[in-house]
Design a protein around this motif. Structure first.
Motif, PDB file in Angstrom:
ATOM      1  N   GLU B 100       0.820  -1.212   0.000  1.00 13.26           N
ATOM      2  CA  GLU B 100       0.000   0.000   0.000  1.00 13.26           C
ATOM      3  C   GLU B 100       0.862   1.275   0.000  1.00 13.26           C
ATOM      4  N   THR B 101       0.321   2.324  -0.642  1.00 17.18           N
ATOM      5  CA  THR B 101       0.957   3.638  -0.562  1.00 17.18           C
ATOM      6  C   THR B 101       0.247   4.444   0.517  1.00 17.18           C
ATOM      7  N   ILE B 102       1.020   4.942   1.479  1.00 20.93           N
ATOM      8  CA  ILE B 102       0.427   5.685   2.593  1.00 20.93           C
ATOM      9  C   ILE B 102       0.894   7.139   2.527  1.00 20.93           C
ATOM     10  N   THR B 103      -0.071   8.047   2.508  1.00 18.69           N
ATOM     11  CA  THR B 103       0.256   9.479   2.495  1.00 18.69           C
ATOM     12  C   THR B 103       0.182  10.007   3.923  1.00 18.69           C
ATOM     13  N   ILE B 104       1.262  10.634   4.372  1.00 14.76           N
ATOM     14  CA  ILE B 104       1.316  11.144   5.749  1.00 14.76           C
ATOM     15  C   ILE B 104       1.529  12.657   5.719  1.00 14.76           C
ATOM     16  N   GLU B 105       0.570  13.361   6.309  1.00 19.35           N
ATOM     17  CA  GLU B 105       0.633  14.829   6.325  1.00 19.35           C
ATOM     18  C   GLU B 105       0.561  15.338   7.762  1.00 19.35           C
ATOM     19  N   PRO B 106       1.027  16.549   8.004  1.00 16.78           N
ATOM     20  CA  PRO B 106       0.846  17.127   9.347  1.00 16.78           C
ATOM     21  C   PRO B 106      -0.590  17.641   9.512  1.00 16.78           C
ATOM     22  N   TRP B 107      -1.023  17.946  10.749  1.00 17.78           N
ATOM     23  CA  TRP B 107      -2.289  18.670  10.961  1.00 17.78           C
ATOM     24  C   TRP B 107      -2.182  19.952  10.147  1.00 17.78           C
ATOM     25  N   ARG B 108      -3.218  20.288   9.423  1.00 18.83           N
ATOM     26  CA  ARG B 108      -3.159  21.522   8.638  1.00 18.83           C
ATOM     27  C   ARG B 108      -4.152  22.545   9.173  1.00 18.83           C
ATOM     28  N   ALA B 109      -3.612  23.579   9.813  1.00 16.93           N
ATOM     29  CA  ALA B 109      -4.416  24.686  10.315  1.00 16.93           C
ATOM     30  C   ALA B 109      -3.479  25.858  10.559  1.00 16.93           C
ATOM     31  N   ALA B 110      -3.936  27.064  10.237  1.00 18.38           N
ATOM     32  CA  ALA B 110      -3.089  28.244  10.421  1.00 18.38           C
ATOM     33  C   ALA B 110      -2.611  28.387  11.875  1.00 18.38           C
ATOM     34  N   PRO B 111      -3.477  28.103  12.883  1.00 17.87           N
ATOM     35  CA  PRO B 111      -3.005  28.232  14.267  1.00 17.87           C
ATOM     36  C   PRO B 111      -2.068  27.102  14.697  1.00 17.87           C
ATOM     37  N   PHE B 112      -1.882  26.081  13.854  1.00 17.93           N
ATOM     38  CA  PHE B 112      -0.932  24.996  14.139  1.00 17.93           C
ATOM     39  C   PHE B 112       0.212  25.051  13.123  1.00 17.93           C
ATOM     40  N   PRO B 113       1.134  26.007  13.234  1.00 23.57           N
ATOM     41  CA  PRO B 113       2.198  26.086  12.231  1.00 23.57           C
ATOM     42  C   PRO B 113       3.122  24.862  12.308  1.00 23.57           C
ATOM     43  N   VAL B 114       3.628  24.455  11.167  1.00 19.83           N
ATOM     44  CA  VAL B 114       4.538  23.302  11.127  1.00 19.83           C
ATOM     45  C   VAL B 114       5.858  23.693  11.792  1.00 19.83           C
ATOM     46  N   VAL B 115       6.311  22.860  12.718  1.00 16.23           N
ATOM     47  CA  VAL B 115       7.622  23.073  13.336  1.00 16.23           C
ATOM     48  C   VAL B 115       8.680  22.505  12.400  1.00 16.23           C
ATOM     49  N   LYS B 116       8.452  21.261  12.002  1.00 15.43           N
ATOM     50  CA  LYS B 116       9.336  20.585  11.057  1.00 15.43           C
ATOM     51  C   LYS B 116       8.607  19.336  10.596  1.00 15.43           C
ATOM     52  N   ASP B 117       8.685  19.054   9.313  1.00 18.78           N
ATOM     53  CA  ASP B 117       8.060  17.868   8.723  1.00 18.78           C
ATOM     54  C   ASP B 117       6.609  17.667   9.194  1.00 18.78           C
ATOM     55  N   LEU B 118       6.400  16.656  10.063  1.00 17.25           N
ATOM     56  CA  LEU B 118       5.044  16.277  10.469  1.00 17.25           C
ATOM     57  C   LEU B 118       4.663  16.837  11.839  1.00 17.25           C
ATOM     58  N   ALA B 119       5.589  17.520  12.482  1.00 13.92           N
ATOM     59  CA  ALA B 119       5.314  18.058  13.814  1.00 13.92           C
ATOM     60  C   ALA B 119       4.770  19.479  13.701  1.00 13.92           C
ATOM     61  N   VAL B 120       3.656  19.735  14.390  1.00 10.42           N
ATOM     62  CA  VAL B 120       3.095  21.089  14.385  1.00 10.42           C
ATOM     63  C   VAL B 120       3.121  21.662  15.794  1.00 10.42           C
ATOM     64  N   ASP B 121       3.084  22.984  15.868  1.00  6.75           N
ATOM     65  CA  ASP B 121       3.101  23.695  17.144  1.00  6.75           C
ATOM     66  C   ASP B 121       1.659  23.850  17.626  1.00  6.75           C
TER      67      ASP B 121
END
Lengths: 261, 264
Positions: B100-121
């Motif tokens: 299987e192909t698995i797509t992995i994304e970070p939480w996407r929301a303006a108040p949760f800026p990406v810290v790095k890769d998949l980690a959000v603040d």
């Protein structure tokens, strides 16, 4: 910021405005459908034309009508404001979005609302605007024999350009001259594309109501294990089924009546 | 491991920091056991990336037993992956099929800026909590157990709300990136109990104001949050919060709490 401003500028305040205007528009649907069922009374449009005349010449109704128009505009305006804010809250969208159990209608209220707004513009432009602000609607004269109840109808051409309506008596005969909106309805609903617009719009109304009615109650904070199922039932079956079906029946029935002529 | 035979293709969001634009990178995950958790699978991928001299994939994790709310990940279009009522650390590779192909994304929301890769603040949630998600008490001797009577049904409801681990899946799942499920759970867990009464109406107003200031979206009652919540927090919390907020603002003049900004 003043306290009132703070209330209505908050996310919950804006949602409150959406819910209240939305529920007010729901009550209007009941009145509008009830009145327009007169289209099905087989009397040459007499009761429908009398009803249209009453609506446009009775001041309290006129005041409520302008509150109604304002509600439509506020509901649409706040929908745009809230949607813009929601879009801003997710500047980067997901590459993959799986089907969530959230209902289709709940995720497409903006699309459904836009269809309804477009419909309201067409609908009001064709009937309300032409009835109130132009001379394109013809007049009809109804002569009713008060003793026998027999009624005859003829076309009437007013002598003065700003003629609105009149009621007079000639012995035992009542003479009523009113704008013949019924004829306008007949001619509009004899066109298939026009009927199609109405039916599509009522389909949109169904889905808008199925989510919107119960959602308004949730926004107001009125959720209860006893009555929430009743609210959902009314939203789905009364506002989502009976009301749109009743409205859609008018252009459909008039279209088939126009074919058999 | 005996049955470590799954092969997967991962499409992972890589982003250097909040200011740099991110993009998807494709990786192979090999020798994966179906009994591994999703995070263990990422550990193995990271190990091979590190050995190959590449930067490992940055993702949040902590307790790995579903109670801390630290692990996130938007997996194949769902927060915490395809299963209901679990966190990513509780998601096992047997939920996927070989190849299987698995797509992995970070939480996407303006108040949760990406810290790095998949980690959000997710400190926006902390600031909402700090705005009112507490009770003020005088410390002292330990009070008697059961000194304050609380009906069981109320205790149960408050406890259900209190199970929120603040992971942010509700925001990630919501089409509007709204934080209302989180905020309403935090408002409810205290607002329903006697200890939370003195600040009940002040709390809902300050927390909602902070939520708005953080830039979260608005609730449209779609219910996606409730469906994706690992702790199955109910949508009823949102109505309860609306009810408290509106009754404070509209019907309880003594409870209206006007937010004054320093320097404003």
């Amino acid at each position: 910021m003043s306290e009132t401003k703070q209330t209505f500028n908050s996310s919950l305040g804006k949602k409150l405005i959406m819910a209240l205007t939305g529920l007010f528009l729901c009550t209007f649907l009941i009145v509008h459908l009830g009145g327009n069922l007169l289209l099905f009374s087989n009397d040459g449009g007499y009761s429908f034309n009398m009803y249209a005349n009453f609506l446009t010449h009775f001041p309290p109704i006129e005041v409520v009508a302008y509150v109604l128009y304002a509600s439509i505009l506020v509901h649409a305006l706040y929908a745009i404001i809230l949607t813009t804010k929601n879009r801003k809250a997710r500047p980067v969208t997901y590459a993959v979005v799986n089907k969530s159990p959230a209902s289709w209608s709940s995720k497409n209220m903006g699309l459904l609302g836009s269809i309804l707004f477009l419909f309201i513009v067409i609908h009001m432009g064709d009937f309300w605007y032409k009835y109130k602000f132009t001379n394109t609607v013809n007049f009809k004269e109804y002569r009713t024999n008060l003793a026998t109840g027999e009624r005859t109808e003829t076309a009437y051409t007013p002598e003065k350009a700003d003629f609105e309506h009149s009621q007079s008596f000639d012995g035992n005969t009542e003479i009523i001259r009113v704008k013949d909106l019924h004829a306008r309805v007949q001619s509009s609903f004899s066109q298939l594309w026009y009927v199609a617009i109405y039916v599509i719009a009522m389909g949109a109304l169904t889905f808008h109501m199925v989510h919107g009615f119960q959602s308004a109650f949730r926004t107001l904070g009125w959720v209860h294990r006893k009555y929430t199922p009743i609210v959902e039932f009314i939203g789905t079956w009364f506002f989502g089924a009976i009301i749109p079906l009743g409205f859609a029946a008018m252009p459909v029935v008039y279209y088939f009546m126009s074919l058999s002529k | 491991m005996d049955n470590a035979n799954m092969k997967l293709t991962l499409k992972v969001w890589r982003q250097k920091d909040a200011k740099t634009a991110g993009k998807f990178e494709t990786y192979k995950a090999e020798n994966i056991s179906p009994d591994m958790s999703f995070l263990e699978m990422l550990d193995i991928v990271n190990e091979s990336l590190t050995h190959g001299g590449q930067e490992p994939i940055y993702f949040d994790h902590d307790c790995r037993e579903g109670i801390c709310g630290m692990c996130s990940l938007y997996i194949n279009g769902n927060p915490h992956g395809p299963k209901r009522a679990i966190t990513t650390c509780q998601l096992h590779m047997r939920s996927f099929h070989d190849g299987e192909t698995i797509t992995i994304e970070p939480w996407r929301a303006a108040p949760f800026p990406v810290v790095k890769d998949l980690a959000v603040d997710r400190s926006a949630f902390d600031r909402i909590q700090q705005a009112g998600g507490y009770i003020s008490i005088n410390t002292g001797g330990v009070p008697d157990a059961n000194a304050i009577p609380i009906p069981k049904i109320i205790a149960d409801e408050a406890f259900n709300s209190a199970t929120c681990i603040g992971c942010g899946a509700c925001v990630a799942a919501c089409k509007n990136a709204s934080a209302m499920l989180f905020v309403s759970a935090k408002v409810s867990q205290l607002g329903m109990l006697p200890q939370g009464q003195p600040e009940r109406y002040r709390r809902v107003q300050t927390m909602v104001t902070q939520m708005d200031e953080e830039g979260f979206g608005n609730c449209t009652n779609t219910g996606a949050c409730e469906a994706e919540c690992p702790k199955e927090i109910s949508l009823t919390n949102i109505s309860r919060m609306n009810n408290d907020f509106l009754s404070a603002k509209l019907f309880r003049q003594e409870e209206v709490h006007e937010i004054k900004h320093e320097g404003a």
